[in-house]
Design a protein around this motif. Sequence first.
Motif, short mmCIF file in Angstrom:
data_model
loop_
_atom_site.label_atom_id
_atom_site.label_comp_id
_atom_site.label_asym_id
_atom_site.label_seq_id
_atom_site.Cartn_x
_atom_site.Cartn_y
_atom_site.Cartn_z
N GLY A 659 0.81 -1.21 0.00
CA GLY A 659 0.00 0.00 0.00
C GLY A 659 0.85 1.26 0.00
O GLY A 659 0.52 2.25 -0.66
N LEU A 660 1.95 1.24 0.74
CA LEU A 660 2.84 2.40 0.79
C LEU A 660 3.43 2.69 -0.58
O LEU A 660 3.47 3.84 -1.03
CB LEU A 660 3.94 2.14 1.82
N LEU A 661 3.90 1.65 -1.28
CA LEU A 661 4.47 1.85 -2.61
C LEU A 661 3.40 2.22 -3.63
O LEU A 661 3.66 2.97 -4.57
CB LEU A 661 5.21 0.59 -3.04
N ALA A 662 2.18 1.66 -3.47
CA ALA A 662 1.11 1.99 -4.41
C ALA A 662 0.72 3.46 -4.29
O ALA A 662 0.37 4.09 -5.30
CB ALA A 662 -0.10 1.10 -4.14
N ARG A 663 0.78 4.02 -3.10
CA ARG A 663 0.46 5.44 -2.93
C ARG A 663 1.58 6.35 -3.43
O ARG A 663 1.36 7.56 -3.60
CB ARG A 663 0.18 5.74 -1.45
N ASN A 664 2.75 5.78 -3.66
CA ASN A 664 3.91 6.56 -4.16
C ASN A 664 4.51 5.85 -5.36
O ASN A 664 5.72 5.66 -5.45
CB ASN A 664 4.95 6.71 -3.05
N VAL A 665 3.64 5.44 -6.29
CA VAL A 665 4.08 4.58 -7.39
C VAL A 665 5.06 5.30 -8.30
O VAL A 665 6.03 4.69 -8.79
CB VAL A 665 2.85 4.07 -8.16
N VAL A 666 4.87 6.58 -8.54
CA VAL A 666 5.77 7.30 -9.45
C VAL A 666 7.16 7.40 -8.84
O VAL A 666 8.18 7.15 -9.51
CB VAL A 666 5.21 8.70 -9.77
N ARG A 667 7.22 7.76 -7.57
CA ARG A 667 8.53 7.81 -6.89
C ARG A 667 9.20 6.45 -6.92
O ARG A 667 10.40 6.33 -7.18
CB ARG A 667 8.34 8.25 -5.43
N ALA A 668 8.42 5.39 -6.65
CA ALA A 668 9.01 4.04 -6.60
C ALA A 668 9.57 3.63 -7.94
O ALA A 668 10.67 3.08 -8.04
CB ALA A 668 7.94 3.04 -6.14
N VAL A 669 8.83 3.89 -9.02
CA VAL A 669 9.29 3.50 -10.35
C VAL A 669 10.56 4.25 -10.72
O VAL A 669 11.53 3.67 -11.22
CB VAL A 669 8.18 3.75 -11.39
N VAL A 670 10.57 5.54 -10.46
CA VAL A 670 11.75 6.34 -10.83
C VAL A 670 12.97 5.90 -10.04
O VAL A 670 14.05 5.68 -10.60
CB VAL A 670 11.45 7.84 -10.60
N THR A 744 16.07 2.53 2.68
CA THR A 744 16.03 3.97 2.93
C THR A 744 14.80 4.61 2.30
O THR A 744 14.17 5.50 2.89
CB THR A 744 17.31 4.63 2.40
N PHE A 745 14.42 4.13 1.12
CA PHE A 745 13.27 4.70 0.43
C PHE A 745 11.97 4.41 1.19
O PHE A 745 11.12 5.29 1.37
CB PHE A 745 13.20 4.15 -0.98
N ILE A 746 11.79 3.17 1.65
CA ILE A 746 10.57 2.83 2.40
C ILE A 746 10.54 3.57 3.73
O ILE A 746 9.48 4.07 4.16
CB ILE A 746 10.48 1.31 2.59
N CYS A 747 11.68 3.67 4.41
CA CYS A 747 11.72 4.46 5.65
C CYS A 747 11.39 5.92 5.37
O CYS A 747 10.68 6.58 6.16
CB CYS A 747 13.10 4.36 6.30
N PHE A 748 11.86 6.44 4.26
CA PHE A 748 11.57 7.83 3.88
C PHE A 748 10.08 8.03 3.62
O PHE A 748 9.50 9.04 4.06
CB PHE A 748 12.40 8.17 2.64
N LEU A 749 9.45 7.08 2.93
CA LEU A 749 8.01 7.20 2.68
C LEU A 749 7.23 7.13 3.99
O LEU A 749 6.26 7.89 4.19
CB LEU A 749 7.55 6.09 1.73
N GLU A 750 7.62 6.22 4.88
CA GLU A 750 6.95 6.14 6.18
C GLU A 750 7.14 7.43 6.97
O GLU A 750 6.20 7.94 7.60
CB GLU A 750 7.51 4.96 6.97
N ASP A 751 8.33 7.96 6.93
CA ASP A 751 8.62 9.20 7.65
C ASP A 751 7.79 10.34 7.09
O ASP A 751 7.24 11.16 7.84
CB ASP A 751 10.11 9.49 7.52
N SER A 752 7.64 10.39 5.78
CA SER A 752 6.88 11.47 5.15
C SER A 752 5.40 11.37 5.46
O SER A 752 4.73 12.41 5.63
CB SER A 752 7.10 11.44 3.62
N GLU A 753 4.85 10.15 5.52
CA GLU A 753 3.41 9.99 5.74
C GLU A 753 3.02 10.08 7.21
O GLU A 753 1.97 10.62 7.54
CB GLU A 753 2.94 8.65 5.16
N GLN A 754 3.82 9.54 8.10
CA GLN A 754 3.44 9.44 9.51
C GLN A 754 3.85 10.66 10.33
O GLN A 754 3.25 10.92 11.36
CB GLN A 754 4.07 8.18 10.13
N ASN A 755 4.85 11.38 9.90
CA ASN A 755 5.32 12.55 10.65
C ASN A 755 5.02 13.82 9.86
O ASN A 755 4.88 13.80 8.63
CB ASN A 755 6.82 12.44 10.94
N ASP A 756 4.93 14.93 10.60
CA ASP A 756 4.58 16.20 9.97
C ASP A 756 5.53 17.33 10.31
O ASP A 756 5.27 18.49 9.96
CB ASP A 756 3.15 16.60 10.35
N GLY A 757 6.61 17.03 11.01
CA GLY A 757 7.57 18.07 11.36
C GLY A 757 7.26 18.84 12.61
O GLY A 757 8.01 19.75 12.98
#
Length: 782
Positions: A659-670, A744-757
């Motif tokens: 689900g995480l990769l599906a929500r960021n499919v363009v980033r994942a493919v690139v 690192t990419f999956i951790c980055f996606l989790e960090d971006s979605e779950q945290n807000d700064g």
Amino acid sequence: MTKKRLPPPLMAPPPPPLLGLGPVRPTAPPLDLYASVGPPAPPPYSRSDPARPVTAPSRMAPPPPAARVAEARKHSPPARFELKTPPVGRRFKSRKENPTLSMRRGCTDVCCALLFFVFLVAWAVVAGIAFMWGNPERLIHPTDSLGRTCGSVKKGAYDLSSKPFLVFFNLAKCASFSTVFTGCQTPQMCVEHCPEEYFSYLQMQVYFSNAQIVKDLPCLDSVNKASISSFAQLKQLVDQGQCAAYAVKSAPVLGRCIPQVVVGAVDGAVKANQSLDALKHQFGDDVKIPSDLMLNDSSKVIESMVNNDPWIVKIAADISVSWWAILSFILIAAVCAFLWTVVLRIFGSFMIWLSILAIMAAFGAGSAFSWWKWWTLTKAGAINDFSFQPMFQLYFEMPTTWMVLAIIASVFLLIVFLILLCVRSRIRVATGMIEESSKAIGSMLSTLVFPIFTFALRFIFFVMWATIAIWLASSGADNCRNLSAKSDANPCGISCDCRTLGKDPLCSYVNMTKDSTKVAWLQGYNLFALFWTQCFVTALGQIALAGAFASHYWAVDKNKDVPTFPVFRSLYIAFRYHIGSLAFGSLLIAITKFIRAILDWMDKKAQTTQNFVLHYILIALKCCFWCMEVFLKFLTKNAYIMMAIYGKNFFTSAKDSFGLLARNVVRAVVICNVTSFLLFLGKAVIAVGMGACSYYYFSGLWIIDGLPRIELYYYFVPIIITVLGSYFIASCFFDTYEMAVKTTFICFLEDSEQNDGSAAKPYFMSDNLKNILGVHNEGAKI
């Protein structure tokens, strides 16, 4: 009588909110009238210290933003981590600010772990059965279809001392390396000497000669070749498999008759009676006789199986004198692979953009040249004639050819340009991922050595599988019977003890028998064990590396909050908690591999029946299961990464990662494509570069002062070993690098979605990635 409501005191709290209107927020902060009167009141249940001096009253300054962020990290778990709570009055030993070190974990998929353990126990039982039933000497020494060893004597059973060589009736059926374990599925018999001429039984339909049949055609011992009086009788014996359909000029190699066939023959001319192709052309073909090409391929397989002494000795001699140079080139390849990772860390962004610009420049130059060539040929009046031309280069003298090439190059240039416009921001993220992964590897160099551990485990399991397979293939028992006691109830006679051979005159050796059905099931179980264990070791290596790289990403301070031995700690966690999940994920891939192996076996069987419909159906099924295997590998790898981060079971981890990769499919493919391209470029450059250097050195084109000149029989042998070793070493480095980028990419996606700064949920990503996304933590300097 109602009481009169008194006005609130000056320091009273604000009135309660009205129903449905939310809290009433004052327009100004309440006035603190007691700020200058005296010290603040002590907190409740506190004991005042009489010796403590009374300080002057002062207003407490609020903590700085960075301190609020650090305090929030201690009291609120980042992302979706479930942190352990220490017992009352105690604290954790680790003071590292890293949620992966203090999160709550539990054993996952325990049933699958028990299933895997039972499976390994059953595999040990299969190994015990193989060692009880098998006799590898039957594969080492030439043995005929009846289980008799050529050139040997077994008292009271057989005497083959005058027949030391083994001949195969149809060697084309041996064209598979599976013959090492299952044997060549064609009749085999011991002979006094190997065939010395090419011979086909079809020659007898023109001129029948019993003398030539007796001399050149191999037949089983039960056939009296002297009694064959007609071609029809001979054809019937060939159809029944009692006589060979052909014979080829052969030479003995470790007791086996190996054909000397060479496609095209000597001096480039095929003479009469010098090849099977010539005989088929002269006397006809009934499909029983293979071509020279098929026979040549079969001969190579058999030579590999029995280890042809002369060239094996020469290769061993070449390796013995050049091993130090081979090892030196492989070590140089390792250094180059490490330097490549350093270059990616420093110049990763530059290399990515340079590669993209180089591709666009290549398409642009090709398009411009093709349009110019089309315009030049059109202006010169060249014509188009796309009929068959014996010279291929004539097609490039036609304008339409260059117009088609120009259109193709222009379309690809436009596609690349549009993709670049759409995903340029994602490419910046990809460069950031590569740089962060390089930093993680640089701080944990043990990750570069860890693949050697997984390779050793794979090799051990492979040796176990091969040993069991060989012992099972050599299984069988001598079949001895009292042939004088034949009856309607026992047409083959009564079984007798083979240990009485030579003592009991009525007991005779018949053949070697084995339960082919049981052996086939045991071989299938052994093959499935190979697939499951290999996939399990791969999964173990992936989750160990993923845990190490995840601990680096989620560390607040990358210098002191990363565990001391991250790979071994992650490996311990995998063994302690996630064996069942790893077993389940590897089981899915192993089942898919096993189905593909069954489909391959069925396809080979279908080819012998000339059923083209079934053949194409099986090809389609093999393609579908290959796609399924690729998808499962992708799914399980990302599931292991999520499992290493959060410690959930396989299904939850697979669902979350997908689900995480599906929500960021363009980033994942690139990111996947950019990373794969750079790593493939590194592997190719290192392997080809080491191959070129080894070629110039081993062939004698380079003479280096201080290094001895190596004299070799086959200089391509150390070159091949160098290329393969360099590619393996580069793969060890770059597979680890690829795992670092994915984690690192999956951790980055989790960090971006779950945290807000915010102070409660600050970002854990590096400052470089924050700048790329345009975000920052609360109170951080912008």
